[in-house]
Write an enzyme that holds these catalytic residues in place. Structure first.
Site, PDB file in Angstrom:
ATOM      1  N   CYS A 119      -3.338  17.538  -3.588  1.00 15.35           N
ATOM      2  CA  CYS A 119      -1.872  17.651  -3.555  1.00 15.35           C
ATOM      3  C   CYS A 119      -1.305  18.476  -4.718  1.00 15.35           C
ATOM      4  CB  CYS A 119      -1.239  16.273  -3.519  1.00 15.35           C
ATOM      5  SG  CYS A 119      -1.863  15.247  -2.186  1.00 15.35           S
ATOM      6  N   HIS A 252       5.814  16.739  -5.907  1.00 17.86           N
ATOM      7  CA  HIS A 252       5.006  16.502  -4.705  1.00 17.86           C
ATOM      8  C   HIS A 252       5.620  15.339  -3.919  1.00 17.86           C
ATOM      9  CE1 HIS A 252       1.880  15.671  -1.963  1.00 17.86           C
ATOM     10  NE2 HIS A 252       1.434  14.598  -2.596  1.00 17.86           N
ATOM     11  N   ASN A 282       3.944  13.192   3.688  1.00 15.21           N
ATOM     12  CA  ASN A 282       3.175  13.830   2.613  1.00 15.21           C
ATOM     13  C   ASN A 282       2.263  14.890   3.245  1.00 15.21           C
ATOM     14  OD1 ASN A 282       1.288  14.482   0.637  1.00 15.21           O
ATOM     15  ND2 ASN A 282       0.985  12.379  -0.052  1.00 15.21           N
TER      16      ASN A 282
HETATM   17  O1  UT7 Z   1      -0.621  12.620  -2.089  1.00 15.99           O
HETATM   18  C1  UT7 Z   1      -1.347  11.826  -2.972  1.00 15.99           C
HETATM   19  C2  UT7 Z   1      -0.482  10.922  -3.656  1.00 15.99           C
HETATM   20  N1  UT7 Z   1      -0.374   9.679  -2.937  1.00 15.99           N
HETATM   21  C3  UT7 Z   1       0.473   8.804  -3.357  1.00 15.99           C
HETATM   22  O2  UT7 Z   1       1.181   9.080  -4.292  1.00 15.99           O
HETATM   23  C4  UT7 Z   1       0.529   7.439  -2.729  1.00 15.99           C
HETATM   24  C5  UT7 Z   1       0.860   6.432  -3.778  1.00 15.99           C
HETATM   25  N2  UT7 Z   1       0.930   5.078  -3.293  1.00 15.99           N
HETATM   26  C6  UT7 Z   1       1.914   4.667  -2.473  1.00 15.99           C
HETATM   27  O3  UT7 Z   1       2.750   5.417  -2.064  1.00 15.99           O
HETATM   28  C7  UT7 Z   1       1.966   3.200  -2.151  1.00 15.99           C
HETATM   29  O4  UT7 Z   1       1.028   2.502  -2.945  1.00 15.99           O
HETATM   30  C8  UT7 Z   1       1.671   2.888  -0.659  1.00 15.99           C
HETATM   31  C9  UT7 Z   1       2.835   3.385   0.194  1.00 15.99           C
HETATM   32  C10 UT7 Z   1       0.388   3.550  -0.237  1.00 15.99           C
HETATM   33  C11 UT7 Z   1       1.561   1.381  -0.440  1.00 15.99           C
HETATM   34  O5  UT7 Z   1       2.733   0.737  -0.894  1.00 15.99           O
HETATM   35  P1  UT7 Z   1       2.608  -0.594  -1.766  1.00 15.99           P
HETATM   36  O6  UT7 Z   1       3.966  -1.054  -1.995  1.00 15.99           O
HETATM   37  O7  UT7 Z   1       1.743  -0.268  -2.937  1.00 15.99           O
HETATM   38  O8  UT7 Z   1       1.921  -1.580  -0.757  1.00 15.99           O
HETATM   39  P2  UT7 Z   1       0.533  -2.361  -0.918  1.00 15.99           P
HETATM   40  O9  UT7 Z   1      -0.608  -1.422  -0.766  1.00 15.99           O
HETATM   41  O10 UT7 Z   1       0.582  -3.242  -2.123  1.00 15.99           O
HETATM   42  O11 UT7 Z   1       0.617  -3.291   0.339  1.00 15.99           O
HETATM   43  C12 UT7 Z   1       1.637  -4.285   0.444  1.00 15.99           C
HETATM   44  C13 UT7 Z   1       1.475  -4.955   1.799  1.00 15.99           C
HETATM   45  C14 UT7 Z   1       0.036  -5.377   2.089  1.00 15.99           C
HETATM   46  O12 UT7 Z   1       0.101  -6.606   2.791  1.00 15.99           O
HETATM   47  P3  UT7 Z   1      -0.196  -7.997   2.030  1.00 15.99           P
HETATM   48  O13 UT7 Z   1      -1.576  -7.839   1.469  1.00 15.99           O
HETATM   49  O14 UT7 Z   1       0.865  -8.079   0.975  1.00 15.99           O
HETATM   50  O15 UT7 Z   1      -0.071  -8.983   3.117  1.00 15.99           O
HETATM   51  C15 UT7 Z   1      -0.443  -4.296   3.018  1.00 15.99           C
HETATM   52  O16 UT7 Z   1      -1.467  -4.768   3.897  1.00 15.99           O
HETATM   53  O17 UT7 Z   1       1.849  -4.012   2.822  1.00 15.99           O
HETATM   54  C16 UT7 Z   1       0.806  -3.973   3.798  1.00 15.99           C
HETATM   55  N3  UT7 Z   1       0.797  -2.662   4.403  1.00 15.99           N
HETATM   56  C17 UT7 Z   1       1.508  -2.361   5.494  1.00 15.99           C
HETATM   57  N4  UT7 Z   1       2.317  -3.097   6.271  1.00 15.99           N
HETATM   58  C18 UT7 Z   1       2.899  -2.495   7.311  1.00 15.99           C
HETATM   59  C19 UT7 Z   1       0.127  -1.552   3.995  1.00 15.99           C
HETATM   60  N5  UT7 Z   1       0.405  -0.536   4.824  1.00 15.99           N
HETATM   61  C20 UT7 Z   1       1.253  -1.019   5.765  1.00 15.99           C
HETATM   62  C21 UT7 Z   1       1.876  -0.452   6.870  1.00 15.99           C
HETATM   63  N6  UT7 Z   1       2.693  -1.239   7.630  1.00 15.99           N
HETATM   64  N7  UT7 Z   1       1.716   0.850   7.233  1.00 15.99           N
END
Ligand code: UT7
Length: 325
Positions: A119, A252, A282
């Protein structure tokens, strides 16, 4: 006489098919994967993404974006002596997507190569092209970010598959007596390679390793917020300017919460941040040049404006380029 490089044209290309969060959620539900428009919008800011048809490749999108940038610059392809394509989803192992773009543009002879910095690739490409132009190795360059990330997504992993889209953005950078690119800074920390990767390859006619993107989202999130702040400050200082001199920030486009946190830390009003994440998701190396082209074409970014472009992503890599338009 001192030689500099300036942005003289921008262009972009997006696949025709737009998939909104609701449609994606329905498609994923058929696979037993649960997600919702509300979760995606709240946690990421993404509302839709463009997805490429099976026959469309990164070099095709890249060539389309390049043609638009050349047209904006009023230049023909045969005036270009350097093509850099930033991509993590090239058409082939080799030749490079840059050589395929060169062929599609119907020209030959200039240098053409790909940059692999995920990225951060576009910013890496811009910094490289600027250095090559300033030292006299090139005169007019096409720097393209082009991706079909949908090809490397695991559609059974809701934590990643909802985040990415396909597309391309391009810039024509030309030698000039006046400085356009005011400063660039590039960084990497390979010790963090495991937090975002597609650790697969071809070997002996088959796929070896894991051919899908995997990510430790929270680790990437934290690092991204930290380095987007530090590299913005470092780049602006290298140009002898302050953040108050920056008209537009184009980070980005990974997550709206990362964009808000970055603007807040830098003390920049969010109205000065270009956001296309809601429309494009993204698009990895394509996200910054796509956002630049959108804001140039809708009239927000005008001649004389200072634009700070920032990349961050797998590797781990990050960097920034400050340009006066
Ligand atoms: O281009 C490269 C750069 N990439 C990035 O910068 C990405 C950086 N990271 C992020 O943007 C975020 O960490 C994410 C969007 C990937 C995830 O957001 P988060 O707030 O960190 O969520 P999490 O991974 O802590 O997950 C929270 C909950 C989990 O459920 P439990 O364990 O709390 O029950 C996940 O299973 O959200 C759940 N979850 C979803 N739920 C519905 C994860 N993905 C989804 C989804 N729909 N698509």
């Amino acid at each position: 006489m001192q030689r500099y490089s300036r942005i003289v044209g921008t262009g972009s290309a997006l696949p025709e098919r737009i998939v909104g969060n609701a449609e994606l959620s329905r498609e994923l539900a058929e696979r037993g994967i649960e997600t919702t428009d509300a979760w995606i919008v709240e946690r990421t800011g993404i509302r839709q993404r463009h997805l490429a048809a099976p026959e469309v490749s990164s070099s095709m999108l890249g060539a389309q974006a390049a043609r638009a940038a050349l047209q904006a610059a009023g230049l023909s392809a045969d005036s270009i002596d350097l093509i850099i394509v930033a991509t993590s989803t090239p058409d082939y192992v080799f030749p490079s997507a840059a050589c395929l773009v060169q062929k599609a543009l119907g020209v030959a002879g200039g240098a053409a190569f790909d940059v692999q910095a995920v990225c951060s690739g576009f910013v890496y490409g811009m910094a490289t092209a600027d250095a090559m132009i300033r030292c006299g190795m090139a005169t007019r360059a096409l720097i393209i970010g082009a991706e079909v990330f949908s090809r490397i997504l695991d559609w059974n992993d809701r934590g990643t598959c909802v985040l990415f889209g396909d597309g391309a953005g391009a810039v024509v950078l030309a030698a000039d007596e006046r400085p356009g690119i005011l400063a660039s800074k590039l960084h990497a920390d390979g010790s963090q390679e495991h937090i975002l990767r597609t650790a697969g390859n071809v070997r002996g006619g088959g796929i070896t390793g894991h051919p899908f993107l995997t990510m430790d989202g929270q680790a990437v999130f934290k690092l991204a917020v930290s380095v987007l702040d530090s590299v913005a400050r470092e780049t602006v200082a290298a140009a002898g300017l302050t953040l108050a001199d920056v008209d537009w920030l184009i980070p980005h486009q990974a997550n709206i919460r990362i964009l808000h946190a970055t603007a807040r830390k830098l003390g920049l009003p969010f109205e000065r941040v270009v956001v296309t994440l809601d429309q494009h998701a993204n698009t990895s190396a394509a996200s910054v040049p796509l956002a630049l082209d959108v804001a140039v074409r809708d009239g927000r970014i005008r001649p004389g404006h200072r634009v700070l472009m920032e990349g961050v992503g797998g590797g781990f890599t990050w960097g920034a380029v400050l340009a006066e338009m």
